[in-house]
Design an enzyme around this catalytic site. Structure first.
Site, PDB file in Angstrom:
ATOM      1  N   ASP A  64      84.477  26.524 146.415  1.00  0.00           N
ATOM      2  CA  ASP A  64      86.010  25.517 147.101  1.00  0.00           C
ATOM      3  C   ASP A  64      86.609  24.586 146.021  1.00  0.00           C
ATOM      4  OD1 ASP A  64      88.068  24.900 148.119  1.00  0.00           O
ATOM      5  OD2 ASP A  64      87.389  25.058 150.268  1.00  0.00           O
ATOM      6  N   TYR A 123     105.000  20.771 147.881  1.00  0.00           N
ATOM      7  CA  TYR A 123     104.249  21.616 147.067  1.00  0.00           C
ATOM      8  C   TYR A 123     104.675  20.885 145.465  1.00  0.00           C
ATOM      9  CZ  TYR A 123     103.571  23.801 142.553  1.00  0.00           C
ATOM     10  OH  TYR A 123     103.509  24.059 141.234  1.00  0.00           O
ATOM     11  N   SER A 157     106.539  25.635 133.625  1.00  0.00           N
ATOM     12  CA  SER A 157     107.862  26.064 134.109  1.00  0.00           C
ATOM     13  C   SER A 157     108.250  27.921 135.251  1.00  0.00           C
ATOM     14  CB  SER A 157     109.157  26.911 133.017  1.00  0.00           C
ATOM     15  OG  SER A 157     110.202  27.628 133.800  1.00  0.00           O
ATOM     16  N   LEU A 158     108.127  28.411 135.521  1.00  0.00           N
ATOM     17  CA  LEU A 158     108.458  29.382 135.918  1.00  0.00           C
ATOM     18  C   LEU A 158     107.851  30.035 135.160  1.00  0.00           C
ATOM     19  CD1 LEU A 158     108.109  31.009 138.620  1.00  0.00           C
ATOM     20  CD2 LEU A 158     110.467  32.209 138.487  1.00  0.00           C
ATOM     21  N   VAL A 159     105.965  30.609 136.091  1.00  0.00           N
ATOM     22  CA  VAL A 159     105.368  31.649 135.032  1.00  0.00           C
ATOM     23  C   VAL A 159     105.129  33.030 135.799  1.00  0.00           C
ATOM     24  CG1 VAL A 159     103.328  31.708 133.632  1.00  0.00           C
ATOM     25  CG2 VAL A 159     103.547  29.307 134.025  1.00  0.00           C
TER      26      VAL A 159
HETATM   27  P1  NAD Z   1      97.597  31.318 140.980  1.00  0.00           P
HETATM   28  O1  NAD Z   1      97.171  31.429 142.488  1.00  0.00           O
HETATM   29  O2  NAD Z   1      96.907  33.011 140.204  1.00  0.00           O
HETATM   30  O3  NAD Z   1      95.735  31.854 140.233  1.00  0.00           O
HETATM   31  C1  NAD Z   1      95.565  30.645 141.203  1.00  0.00           C
HETATM   32  C2  NAD Z   1      93.844  31.042 141.354  1.00  0.00           C
HETATM   33  O4  NAD Z   1      93.054  29.051 141.675  1.00  0.00           O
HETATM   34  C3  NAD Z   1      93.051  31.631 141.733  1.00  0.00           C
HETATM   35  O5  NAD Z   1      92.366  32.191 140.751  1.00  0.00           O
HETATM   36  C4  NAD Z   1      92.380  31.187 143.356  1.00  0.00           C
HETATM   37  O6  NAD Z   1      91.333  32.062 143.503  1.00  0.00           O
HETATM   38  C5  NAD Z   1      92.158  29.518 142.976  1.00  0.00           C
HETATM   39  N1  NAD Z   1      92.159  28.489 144.007  1.00  0.00           N
HETATM   40  C6  NAD Z   1      92.883  29.033 145.173  1.00  0.00           C
HETATM   41  N2  NAD Z   1      92.803  28.071 145.585  1.00  0.00           N
HETATM   42  C7  NAD Z   1      91.258  27.071 145.276  1.00  0.00           C
HETATM   43  C8  NAD Z   1      90.283  26.305 145.761  1.00  0.00           C
HETATM   44  N3  NAD Z   1      90.599  26.181 146.579  1.00  0.00           N
HETATM   45  N4  NAD Z   1      89.571  26.187 145.129  1.00  0.00           N
HETATM   46  C9  NAD Z   1      88.965  26.684 143.575  1.00  0.00           C
HETATM   47  N5  NAD Z   1      90.279  27.490 143.631  1.00  0.00           N
HETATM   48  C10 NAD Z   1      91.190  28.068 144.215  1.00  0.00           C
HETATM   49  O7  NAD Z   1      98.156  30.801 140.392  1.00  0.00           O
HETATM   50  P2  NAD Z   1      98.802  29.954 138.829  1.00  0.00           P
HETATM   51  O8  NAD Z   1      99.748  30.629 139.149  1.00  0.00           O
HETATM   52  O9  NAD Z   1      97.811  30.311 137.612  1.00  0.00           O
HETATM   53  O10 NAD Z   1      98.911  28.755 139.215  1.00  0.00           O
HETATM   54  C11 NAD Z   1      97.767  27.743 138.704  1.00  0.00           C
HETATM   55  C12 NAD Z   1      98.545  26.397 138.057  1.00  0.00           C
HETATM   56  O11 NAD Z   1      99.515  26.232 137.765  1.00  0.00           O
HETATM   57  C13 NAD Z   1      98.551  25.584 140.255  1.00  0.00           C
HETATM   58  O12 NAD Z   1      98.110  24.067 139.967  1.00  0.00           O
HETATM   59  C14 NAD Z   1     100.449  25.847 140.326  1.00  0.00           C
HETATM   60  O13 NAD Z   1     100.329  24.822 140.670  1.00  0.00           O
HETATM   61  C15 NAD Z   1     100.457  25.299 138.401  1.00  0.00           C
HETATM   62  N6  NAD Z   1     101.824  26.244 137.866  1.00  0.00           N
HETATM   63  C16 NAD Z   1     102.106  27.436 138.401  1.00  0.00           C
HETATM   64  C17 NAD Z   1     103.292  27.553 138.058  1.00  0.00           C
HETATM   65  C18 NAD Z   1     103.687  29.124 137.967  1.00  0.00           C
HETATM   66  O14 NAD Z   1     104.282  29.594 137.926  1.00  0.00           O
HETATM   67  N7  NAD Z   1     102.589  31.041 138.065  1.00  0.00           N
HETATM   68  C19 NAD Z   1     104.564  27.086 137.761  1.00  0.00           C
HETATM   69  C20 NAD Z   1     104.087  25.798 137.727  1.00  0.00           C
HETATM   70  C21 NAD Z   1     103.079  25.131 137.898  1.00  0.00           C
END
Ligand code: NAD
Length: 245
Positions: free
Chosen positions: A62, A150, A181-183
């Site tokens: 964590d 956020y 961006s949005l992924v």
């Molecule tokens: P995701 O939910 O697909 O994956 C996140 C991962 O983080 C998961 O495997 C989850 O188990 C892990 N996680 C969550 N809490 C945790 C903790 N306390 N300790 C360790 N691991 C933990 O998320 P994502 O979409 O891949 O996003 C990843 C990063 O990218 C984030 O920081 C998010 O803010 C950023 N982001 C995402 C997007 C998007 O559209 N997906 C856009 C901009 C920024």
């Protein structure tokens, strides 16, 4: 693939899924030993890395817990490249955000970056080489509803990147941030963000298609490499041309 990260050890938080998974696979395919720190099992990511001939390991950690991060760091010999990717992004209208939700979002999105960096910077300093790459978000520059908590955390990621880079520059350690961006990930697909999958890229991005995690991997590998040795304190928007900052 180019093996410019051979001999380096990379820790990727949240690498069991989504963006972190794609980044871990790319860093490993460029030669780094990728260590995934996630609250979920990263066996899927490890298998993907082995398939491309890379070295992988993982630990259940964590990243928002000081004790868990300390224990995890104590098990590693070194970390040269730290990708602070773990994050959550549930949408809640401002007046409905409970203080506990606010604190949890800061713990996972911001405290994790602080804790991991503090755990690994001493070793990077001693070796006079290090890379810290923090995930932020283009939402920091957008008008977007129900995201006060956020966007506040993602602004903190940028402040952390700016300030830490100034302190670590003399030791050969660079600190940069990547703003997607949005992924499309399993998490965004299952959330109300999926409702923006078509309109957002079409209306806001210069490249009008939905971003996928692999779009981010070139940037992270570059920032982790010696090619980016003189780049620090920067926020790189990898977003199809959505924001100018
Ligand atoms: P995701 O939910 O697909 O994956 C996140 C991962 O983080 C998961 O495997 C989850 O188990 C892990 N996680 C969550 N809490 C945790 C903790 N306390 N300790 C360790 N691991 C933990 O998320 P994502 O979409 O891949 O996003 C990843 C990063 O990218 C984030 O920081 C998010 O803010 C950023 N982001 C995402 C997007 C998007 O559209 N997906 C856009 C901009 C920024």
């Amino acid at each position: 693939m180019n093996k410019r990260l051979e001999g380096k050890v990379a820790v990727i938080t949240g690498g069991a899924a989504g963006i972190g998974q794609a980044m871990a696979v790319r860093l490993a395919s460029e030669g780094a030993h990728a260590i995934i720190a996630d609250i979920a099992s990263a066996s899927g990511t490890e298998a993907m890395i082995r398939e491309v001939g890379g070295i992988a390991s993982s630990a259940l950690v964590d990243a928002s817990s000081p004790e868990a991060v300390k224990t995890f760091a104590g098990t590693l010999e070194r970390c040269d490249i730290l990708v602070n990717n773990a994050g959550i992004y549930p949408m809640t209208a401002f007046e409905d955000i409970r203080f506990d939700d606010w604190k949890r979002m800061f713990a996972i999105n911001v405290d994790s970056q602080f804790l991991m960096a503090q755990a690994f910077v001493p070793g990077m300093k001693a070796r006079r080489w290090g890379r810290i790459i923090n995930l932020t978000s283009t939402t920091f520059w957008l008008k977007i509803a129900s995201y006060v908590n956020y966007v506040s955390t993602k602004g903190a990621n940028i402040g952390f990147t700016h300030a830490l880079s100034a302190e670590l520059g003399p030791f050969g350690i660079t600190v940069n941030a990547i703003a997607p961006s949005l992924v499309r990930t399993a998490t965004t697909e299952a959330s109300e963000l999926a409702g923006m999958f078509e309109a957002l890229p079409a209306q806001l991005q210069s490249i009008p298609r939905l971003q996928v995690p692999e779009d981010l991997t070139g940037a992270v590998a570059f920032l982790a490499s010696d090619d980016a040795a003189f780049i620090t304190g920067q926020v790189i928007a990898v977003d199809g041309g959505m924001v100018r900052h």
